[in-house]
Design an enzyme around this catalytic site. Structure first.
Site, PDB file in Angstrom:
ATOM      1  CE1 TYR A 125      -4.170   1.621   0.603  1.00 10.42           C
ATOM      2  CE2 TYR A 125      -3.311   2.435   2.692  1.00 10.42           C
ATOM      3  CZ  TYR A 125      -4.298   2.425   1.720  1.00 10.42           C
ATOM      4  OH  TYR A 125      -5.411   3.216   1.891  1.00 10.42           O
ATOM      5  CG  HIS A 130      -4.003   4.133  -3.363  1.00 14.39           C
ATOM      6  ND1 HIS A 130      -5.221   4.141  -4.020  1.00 14.39           N
ATOM      7  CD2 HIS A 130      -4.023   3.050  -2.547  1.00 14.39           C
ATOM      8  CE1 HIS A 130      -5.938   3.098  -3.627  1.00 14.39           C
ATOM      9  NE2 HIS A 130      -5.243   2.423  -2.730  1.00 14.39           N
ATOM     10  CD  GLU A 198      -1.826  -3.244  -6.392  1.00 15.01           C
ATOM     11  OE1 GLU A 198      -0.882  -3.929  -5.947  1.00 15.01           O
ATOM     12  OE2 GLU A 198      -2.937  -3.175  -5.824  1.00 15.01           O
ATOM     13  CG  ASP A 230      -5.085  -6.249  -5.808  1.00  6.98           C
ATOM     14  OD1 ASP A 230      -5.449  -7.437  -5.879  1.00  6.98           O
ATOM     15  OD2 ASP A 230      -4.938  -5.648  -4.734  1.00  6.98           O
ATOM     16  CB  THR A 346      -3.736   1.580  -5.832  1.00  4.55           C
ATOM     17  OG1 THR A 346      -4.560   0.471  -5.500  1.00  4.55           O
ATOM     18  CG2 THR A 346      -4.347   2.360  -6.978  1.00  4.55           C
TER      19      THR A 346
HETATM   20 CA    CA Z   1      -4.140  -3.636  -4.037  1.00  2.00          CA
END
Ligand code: CA
Length: 412
Positions: A125, A130, A198, A230, A346
């Protein structure tokens, strides 16, 4: 470097790339190949003729339906194969030139397969934009980033069994959804199907249980990268994720591009990351160029129509690097294995047209996107095709990832 093969200057698969994949042809089963221009070098066919004997590669390793056995041969072997292929593609009178009939397959005639046997998949992450966007939507601007976010690359364990290769259609998943202001959840196809742009790193070397890696060791433990989509069902995710995190809203599918671009091919595109403040703990500190300058884009193509590019961003925007992910993942002694995937999370830029998910692009459904000037989208519709693309380009050298393309089908 000039090759005797005819390669378009726009091709993602230049002489500088040489990505690995698993392909099959109508007459022969899946095996290891290397993409060059619009062709595939059939490495199994090359090995069968004895041309890799001096590198001690058993032909059997290249006849496998995944790259894992080849990756296990280790970095010196990947480098030797890369060097030899480069030589053969640039020298006249080379074995490959003489074996054009036997050892090349047109990409248009090949079927691509999932290139890896993926034991474990971890989703990070690592994009500040994001994490800030999602946090702002759900907790407000003041509390957008959780207190831990700038101290460690946050991650969770994803599902490896449902990772599929580009070209695999996905049925809209069903699940429990809690409608707004309702007292009871309903069972329904998701009304908020989303993508996440991603990149994923492919682990190239096992680590031993109980040992840890430093960020600098990424060069020895990463084989290469793929594009990674994803998939997310936001409404299912929202209702289920407290307290244990992502589950059925995420694990119905993730899609990857078929060609694994070697880390070696990306060295030219390394860039400094942005300054990390506060300074991370010593086990996460690194002085090397952390990030990669890779242009990325997302396109949506409604059924029977043209596609619209809905976002353009860059992998260099990441706050946490792949080396830091590797160091954090192993700091407690957790072991990684060849073929594991570490996805970046992301990838969003700072501008609204550089966000990596529809959740952000439509700001939680508040600002529908316009596709082809006649269609509005907050989330994906049945029949939509989503395509992610990525390439690095500098000084006339292009190294691309091709694409990962997926069509959304109605619920089963
Ligand atoms: Ca993800």
């Amino acid at each position: 470097m000039n090759t005797w093969l005819d390669i378009s200057p726009e091709s993602d698969f230049s002489i500088h790339n040489l990505p690995y994949g698993i392909f099959s042809t109508p007459s022969r089963r899946p095996r290891v190949g290397v993409a060059i221009g619009d062709q595939i070098i059939d490495l199994a066919a090359v090995a069968m003729r004895g041309y890799f004997q001096s590198l001690s590669i058993e032909p059997d390793v290249l006849e496998q339906p995944s790259l894992n056995a080849f990756i296990r041969l280790g970095k010196p072997t990947w480098q030797a194969v890369r060097k030899r292929l480069t030589q053969w593609l640039t020298e006249d009178d080379s074995p490959l030139q003489h074996l054009r009939q036997e050892c090349f397959v047109a990409q248009s005639e090949a079927k691509m397969h999932l290139p890896l046997e993926i034991g474990d998949y971890t989703d990070f992450y690592a994009s500040e934009a994001h994490a800030t966007n999602v946090g702002t939507m759900f907790r407000g601007k003041e509390n957008a980033l959780m207190p831990n976010w700038k101290h460690m690359p946050i991650a969770y364990h994803g599902r490896a069994s449902s990772i599929v290769v580009s070209g695999t259609d996905i049925h809209r998943p069903k699940g429990q959804i809690m409608p707004q202001n309702a007292a009871q959840p309903v069972f329904s196809p998701t009304q908020a199907l989303d993508f996440e742009l991603e990149m994923a790193a492919v682990v190239g070397k096992d680590t031993k249980l109980g040992t840890s890696l430093r960020p600098e060791e990424a060069d020895d433990y990463i084989f290469g990268f793929v594009l990674f989509n994803d998939w997310s069902a936001r409404d299912i995710q929202r209702w289920e994720y407290v307290p244990l995190g992502p589950f059925l809203g995420k694990n119905f599918a993730s899609s990857i591009s078929p060609w694994v671009v070697p880390l070696k091919a990306l060295q030219l595109f390394r860039v400094e990351g942005s300054k990390q403040q506060p300074e991370p703990l010593p086990y996460l500190q690194t002085s090397s160029k952390r990030n990669f300058n890779i242009d990325l884009e997302i396109a949506i193509e409604p059924e029977g129509e043209r596609e619209t590019v809905v976002s353009r961003t860059n992998f260099k925007n990441m706050y946490w690097s792949v080396g830091q992910m590797l160091a954090h993942h192993t700091v407690n002694g957790c072991n990684l294995r060849v073929g594991d995937l570490l996805a970046s999370g992301t990838i969003s830029g700072d501008e609204p047209n550089s966000y990596g998910s529809l959740l952000e692009l439509s700001w939680n459904g508040e600002r529908p996107l316009t596709i082809n000037s006649n269609q509005a989208r907050t989330y994906l519709e049945d029949g939509d095709t989503v395509t992610l693309r990525g390439y690095a380009e500098q000084e006339g050298i292009r190294v691309g990832f091709g694409e990962v393309q997926t069509k959304i089908l109605p619920s089963l």
